[in-house]
Design a protein around this motif. Structure first.
Motif: not given
Length: 304
Positions: A203, A207-208, A211
């Motif tokens: 997860n 997100l990394r 982003g």
């Protein structure tokens, strides 16, 4: 190791399928913002009687006058174009990246140049679809009253032909738009991704990547939007019917700057960022996950 045609074709097909999937998902999610962006970019200053007062006013006016489907005007050409367009985008990026590997360039520079090459190639493929799309998006009739994509394309060909005044109008601006965008987009994403540590938590890793993709799409949108404005002016309706005011890329930029000021070159920036910030992240993630899934599927079959 010797070059193996079967291996190359398999890898290429995976890149094409993953890139096409990325384009289809992105256009279905983000097209309404593209319509709003185009409407803002064709406005000719505060005195334009058909202009919108704000982003909210644009959304509200389109919905009231043209209905919900007004936000999906011109979507058929992008759907037809996005699958081959994004397939070309990601496939050619991978191929240019491999070729540049033989030139002993620093990785950061190689990513940027490969992105530039993929953008220029992509622009040639997509420009006719962009001409049809912009023509439909700038049509302010109700969705049910406007011509279909095929009818509009035939009309453009019948009236202006296939050349630089017809279905390939604005090609130079499209080359600039896609070349600059992909150069920044791929260059930033893959360089920053290699610097920031990978997260073991799936997860957090998602997100990394999201982003980094979000920032990549945002920065690329800010840098390339003057080309986008020029493209919309050239491909959209001219101020005076029958007279061509916006003809070439850099001359159009100069005219917009002279008559409307510097900020006019950034018209439509907010909806563009709203689309290509998250949209850019979506494309990269869909591409990477679909490509990885295809590779895993083949490896699994070969194992058994």
């Amino acid at each position: 190791m010797a070059w193996q045609p079967g291996s190359f074709l398999q890898e290429a097909s995976h890149q094409v399928v993953a890139g096409g999937s990325a384009g289809l998902v992105e256009i279905c999610l983000m097209h309404p913002l593209d319509v709003v962006k185009t409407r803002f970019q064709i406005q000719r200053g505060k005195t334009d009687p058909t202009g919108y007062k704000s982003l909210g006013d644009c959304f509200r006016t389109i919905f009231q006058r043209e209905g919900l489907f007004g936000f999906y005007k011109g979507i058929f050409p992008p759907i037809l174009a996005e699958t081959p367009k994004r397939a070309v985008k990601f496939f050619t990026f991978e191929q240019y990246k491999k070729l540049l590997g033989y030139a002993s360039l620093p990785p950061g520079l190689a990513f940027a140049i490969a992105g530039l090459g993929s953008g220029l190639t992509e622009a040639v493929v997509v420009n006719p679809f962009e001409v049809v799309k912009v023509t439909l998006q700038t049509n302010r009739n109700a969705f049910t009253e406007q011509p279909s994509s095929f009818v509009q394309a035939r009309q453009i060909i019948k009236t202006d032909g296939l050349g630089f005044q017809g279905l390939n109008k604005g090609l130079t601006a499209t080359l600039g738009r896609h070349g600059v965008f992909n150069m920044v987009y791929f260059g930033f994403y893959f360089n920053v991704k290699s610097i920031l540590p990978v997260n073991k938590d799936p997860n957090l890793e998602f997100l990394r990547k999201f982003g980094i993709g979000l920032v990549s799409g945002t920065i690329a949108s800010i840098i390339n939007i003057p080309f986008d404005v020029a493209k919309s002016r050239i491909q959209g309706p001219q101020p005076v019917p029958g007279e061509i005011k916006y003809r070439t890329c850099f001359k159009t930029m100069a005219t917009v700057y002279k008559e409307e000021g510097f900020l006019a070159l950034y018209k439509g920036l907010v909806p563009k960022i709203m689309r290509l910030g998250p949209g850019g992240a979506v494309m990269l993630l869909v591409y990477e996950y679909v490509y990885a899934w295809l590779q895993d599927t083949v490896d699994h079959k070969q194992h058994f």
